[in-house]
Design an enzyme around this catalytic site. Sequence first.
Site, PDB file in Angstrom:
ATOM      1  N   GLU A   1       0.830  -1.228   0.000  1.00  0.00           N
ATOM      2  CA  GLU A   1       0.000   0.000   0.000  1.00  0.00           C
ATOM      3  C   GLU A   1       0.859   1.270   0.000  1.00  0.00           C
ATOM      4  OE1 GLU A   1      -2.804  -0.179   3.248  1.00  0.00           O
ATOM      5  OE2 GLU A   1      -4.116  -1.519   2.160  1.00  0.00           O
TER       6      GLU A   1
ATOM      7  N   GLU B   1      -5.458  -8.035  -0.919  1.00  0.00           N
ATOM      8  CA  GLU B   1      -6.112  -7.935   0.392  1.00  0.00           C
ATOM      9  C   GLU B   1      -7.593  -7.686   0.183  1.00  0.00           C
ATOM     10  OE1 GLU B   1      -4.536  -5.236   3.352  1.00  0.00           O
ATOM     11  OE2 GLU B   1      -2.480  -5.666   2.744  1.00  0.00           O
TER      12      GLU B   1
HETATM   13  C1  BGP Z   1      -4.300  -2.635   5.181  1.00  0.00           C
HETATM   14  C2  BGP Z   1      -2.949  -3.172   5.582  1.00  0.00           C
HETATM   15  C3  BGP Z   1      -2.990  -4.469   6.279  1.00  0.00           C
HETATM   16  C4  BGP Z   1      -4.203  -4.696   7.152  1.00  0.00           C
HETATM   17  C5  BGP Z   1      -5.485  -4.138   6.591  1.00  0.00           C
HETATM   18  C6  BGP Z   1      -6.663  -4.149   7.545  1.00  0.00           C
HETATM   19  O1  BGP Z   1      -4.213  -1.277   5.081  1.00  0.00           O
HETATM   20  O2  BGP Z   1      -2.141  -3.370   4.437  1.00  0.00           O
HETATM   21  O3  BGP Z   1      -1.759  -4.671   6.907  1.00  0.00           O
HETATM   22  O4  BGP Z   1      -3.987  -4.488   8.458  1.00  0.00           O
HETATM   23  O5  BGP Z   1      -5.321  -2.844   6.115  1.00  0.00           O
HETATM   24  O6  BGP Z   1      -6.621  -3.052   8.414  1.00  0.00           O
HETATM   25  P1  BGP Z   1      -6.761  -3.186   9.966  1.00  0.00           P
HETATM   26  O7  BGP Z   1      -5.663  -4.089  10.402  1.00  0.00           O
HETATM   27  O8  BGP Z   1      -6.611  -1.829  10.493  1.00  0.00           O
HETATM   28  O9  BGP Z   1      -8.094  -3.762  10.218  1.00  0.00           O
END
Ligand code: BGP
Length: 483
Positions: free
Chosen positions: A176, A377
């Site tokens: 990201e 993701e």
């Molecule tokens: C994205 C990241 C991940 C992951 C996901 C979910 O931005 O790349 O690492 O964590 O978000 O977010 P969160 O963990 O805040 O629920």
Amino acid sequence: MKPFKDDFLWGGATAANQVEGAYLEDGKGISVSDIITVGSHTSPRIISWEQEEEYYYPSRNAVDFYHHYKEDIALFAEMGFKAYRMSVSWARIFPNGDDDTPNEKGLLFYKDVFSELKKYNIEPVVTISHSDIPLAIGTKYDGWLNKKVIDLYVKYAETLFRTFKEEVRYWIPFNEINDMFFPLSALGQGAIIDKETKYFTNQKDDVNKRINALNNMMIASAKAVAIGRKINPDFHFGTMICHITRYPRTCHPDDVLLVLKNDLYFNDTCADVMLKGEYPFYALKEFERKGIQLELNEEEKRILEEGVCDYYTFSYYQSISESTLEFKDETSGNIMGGIKNPYLTETQWNWPIDPVGLRYTLLKVYDRYRVPVMITENGIGCTDELEADGCVHDPYRIDYLRNHLIEMNKAVDDGVDLIGYMAWGCIDLVSVSTGEMKKRYGFIYVDVDDNGKGTFKRYKKDSFYWYKMVIKANGVPEDDTQK
Ligand code: BGP
């Protein structure tokens, strides 16, 4: 649902700092993520510069993948995973970021992980930097603000390419990368240290520094890509974009224009640089308007041109709505929230749920870049209940995933060249935004709570069996209610 390609990469995704734990084991150095405390939906995570012992630092133990990887990979294999997206912890390989030689024990750990994946024919998709930078790069060099860090990263990446030349084909230089457009990422991604900042979600910000750090990251990516291709011409390199799909809240022309401009700037700038090899006009103009002095010389422009990626990957959790008009109701979301969309429901953490937005995004990005696309993701964070008999019933997760996969399938039918789908947090892991464990994404439940207490035992959720069935059928079957 029509089946996906025969070699479609079904799998799941994690990141080192959210699963591994063992934060000082076998020579690993401290990472920036190791100094961020647990928070919650309502109380922000604290950046603990002095590392006070009264706090709990979730990344230090996470779900202890470091000691459970064999068991975890066996569970991924049982679901039928064709691919596993994971990241390497930079501080496991170069504990201080600038060490002369890599930490052999760190390399050995990943060697073991890759050979375990190979045992089950699971293709690794490896993120080189996923919010996991040696803290020393921040304290000694000012993080990505310093152009010397470009060479430190390139040395680290080259070490991985040479060591894992045979084991890894799919690489992602940065997770990201466009998160750097948001102050939230200054420390976690950029290793930019400002000791006046206390709260992870409210960092003291300097946009000029942040964008220049991002610029250096993209130069580093391009340099690494060019070197990697020489080491193994079969390597693939993917951009990884946090795609915040945006809708105008009304059809007022001002709202439509606002969304177009934000979409270009926040979602497309980095992919344009990393796939087309140069900064787009709209981003340069926006930098000028914001008073940002981009430090990019002719030699660096050439590097950007030469080190372009060859596939597009993105995270998709939700869409947001935006408007120039006044609307009171807001929602949360990954990296940023927006105005409430009356047509959508929300998760427990107030992230809108929008499966159609995934189809929309796939069409948009494929039309724009015309390279293979991978969803790296997607998922829903929920509280889960571990029953006395060891079962976890998570129909809400199955519903979320089913609806997204159906829309993803329609996008493929529309003509998008989609090569893989990695469900986020395929095993429960630490949440980035809140540091919680109870915000669970996994098909596999890990018995550990927000304070690191628990047995760390793994349990299969109902969604585990459901995803296994989906992979076997190469798509969601007509009747997906059977175990
Ligand atoms: C994205 C990241 C991940 C992951 C996901 C979910 O931005 O790349 O690492 O964590 O978000 O977010 P969160 O963990 O805040 O629920």
